[in-house]
Design an enzyme around this catalytic site. Sequence first.
Site: not given
Length: 272
Positions: A46, A51, A76, A109
């Site tokens: 994931d 990120y 996401k 998200h």
Amino acid sequence: MMKENTFVFHNGVEIPNIGFGTWQIPNEEAYDAVTMALKNRYTHIDTALAYRNEENVGKAIKDFDIAREKVFITSKLPAQIKGYQETLEAFNETITNLGVDYLDLYLIHAPWPWDEKGKDCTEENIQTWKAMEKLYNDGKIRAIGVSNFSKSDIQAIIDACEIVPMVNQIPFYIGHDQKSLLAYCKEHDIVVEAYSPLATGQILNSPEIKEMSEKYGVTPAQLCIRYCLEHETLPLPKSTHEERIIENSKLDFKITPEDVKKLDAIEDVRAK
């Protein structure tokens, strides 16, 4: 639906019942972390554009020389990106970063930008979801879902769009079991993924959790992750330490219904 080692989305796609989370793992560390996860039989990774580690997540998967179809990859759409065309463009950036032709799961998200938490973005989310439906129908994504969505956020999509989300990824841990939202998702056949199953480590020193983990002969972390499975949610633990990566996947024990109720009664550590 939950099976022995997988969950099954309402479109029939199966997802491994434990994922390896990469939130807060910097790009330069993500390569080693994902490599260690794959080495230790994690097949569900994931990540997210926000990120900033998609490049090394994708490189680790490619370099590990595992067949693409053997790894379930989630990413996401950043929370601040809303709209039809904007979603298509962000998706293309993600699959370019990861070096793949398709995603197994793509999530919105959050229903609002992180710096405007609570803002009503209903119309924007609907247009975003329609773009995700297009990507799904075009075969670019095997499943689509949301993250951090409330019941009303999800209902707005169900009312205005064609596809019910397959997933809602939310914070879920001992002391924060989100009963009402979990019941709503189950009613609509939406799989709940549990991120931060250890409350970013804040619950591991709980005396009640420590005592019960000793009873089962497991670590507090293993008890917390197993708790998520007992509630039919899919945990996403993360670590950059191999011994913990291994430990977090060894969940071949059950918590009795009586002990689950005791854990349910623990106060949310983040509410104190």
